[in-house]
Design a protein around this motif. Structure first.
Motif, PDB file in Angstrom:
ATOM      1  N   SER A  54      18.082  16.931  18.584  1.00 17.38           N
ATOM      2  CA  SER A  54      17.818  16.306  19.871  1.00 17.38           C
ATOM      3  C   SER A  54      19.079  16.205  20.717  1.00 17.38           C
ATOM      4  N   GLU A  99      13.850  24.776   7.683  1.00 16.23           N
ATOM      5  CA  GLU A  99      14.108  23.964   8.864  1.00 16.23           C
ATOM      6  C   GLU A  99      14.444  24.846  10.063  1.00 16.23           C
ATOM      7  N   VAL A 101      10.213  27.413  15.960  1.00 16.30           N
ATOM      8  CA  VAL A 101       8.827  27.263  16.400  1.00 16.30           C
ATOM      9  C   VAL A 101       8.711  26.096  17.379  1.00 16.30           C
ATOM     10  N   LYS A 102       9.342  24.982  17.050  1.00  8.24           N
ATOM     11  CA  LYS A 102       9.269  23.795  17.897  1.00  8.24           C
ATOM     12  C   LYS A 102       9.782  24.073  19.307  1.00  8.24           C
ATOM     13  N   TYR A 103      10.913  24.776  19.395  1.00 10.56           N
ATOM     14  CA  TYR A 103      11.517  25.052  20.697  1.00 10.56           C
ATOM     15  C   TYR A 103      11.101  26.402  21.274  1.00 10.56           C
ATOM     16  N   LYS A 104      10.197  27.083  20.571  1.00 10.75           N
ATOM     17  CA  LYS A 104       9.626  28.352  21.030  1.00 10.75           C
ATOM     18  C   LYS A 104      10.711  29.367  21.403  1.00 10.75           C
ATOM     19  N   GLU A 143      11.204  25.942  11.470  1.00 13.07           N
ATOM     20  CA  GLU A 143      10.551  24.820  12.148  1.00 13.07           C
ATOM     21  C   GLU A 143      11.164  24.573  13.523  1.00 13.07           C
ATOM     22  N   LEU A 144      12.490  24.631  13.602  1.00 16.34           N
ATOM     23  CA  LEU A 144      13.173  24.417  14.879  1.00 16.34           C
ATOM     24  C   LEU A 144      12.855  25.533  15.866  1.00 16.34           C
ATOM     25  N   LEU A 203      16.895  16.458  12.231  1.00 16.34           N
ATOM     26  CA  LEU A 203      16.252  16.705  13.516  1.00 16.34           C
ATOM     27  C   LEU A 203      16.860  15.829  14.600  1.00 16.34           C
TER      28      LEU A 203
END
Length: 105
Positions: free
Chosen positions: A7, A28, A34-37, A31-32, A3
Motif C-alpha cells: 500500500s 504473493e 492480479v490485484k493491481y492488474k 496475488e499482487l 501487503l
C-alpha cells in the motif's frame, strides 16, 4: 513482504512484484500482480522459467489458472518493464526538480 508495504508502494507495482518474486514469495507476487492488474504475464513467465531451470512442473493451482492459454512473449515483457522503468525515472526526476525549485532563492 507484507501487503501493508504494498500500500505504501502503489506507484511502483513492478518493483513490489519483482521484490516479492525474488524473495521466493512467488505466490504473493502473483496475488499482487492480479490485484493491481499489471505484470501478471511477467510473474507467470519468470515462474515458468524458474520451473524449467529445475526441471519441474507447475503444481500451484493459482498459477495453473492464470497460465492457462498464456503464450509467454519475452519481448513484450521486456518492453513493458523498460517502459515502466522509464516512467519511474521520469517521476523521480520530476519530483527532484519540484523539490529543487522550492529551494531557489
Amino acid at each position: 513482504m507484507s501487503l501493508q508495504l504494498v500500500s505504501r508502494c502503489l506507484k511502483k507495482p513492478r518493483v513490489v512484484i519483482a521484490g516479492a518474486f525474488q524473495r521466493w514469495l512467488d505466490v504473493e507476487a502473483l496475488e499482487l500482480a492480479v490485484k493491481y492488474k499489471t505484470h501478471v504475464d511477467t510473474v507467470l513467465a519468470y515462474r515458468q522459467k524458474f520451473l524449467e531451470t529445475f526441471g519441474k512442473q507447475e503444481t500451484n493451482d493459482r498459477y495453473l489458472q492464470y497460465a492457462e492459454g498464456l503464450q509467454v512473449d519475452w519481448e513484450k515483457i521486456k518492453i513493458k518493464i523498460q517502459m515502466e522503468i522509464t516512467k519511474e525515472r521520469e517521476r523521480s526526476s520530476n519530483s527532484q526538480s519540484n523539490k529543487n525549485a522550492g529551494l531557489k532563492l
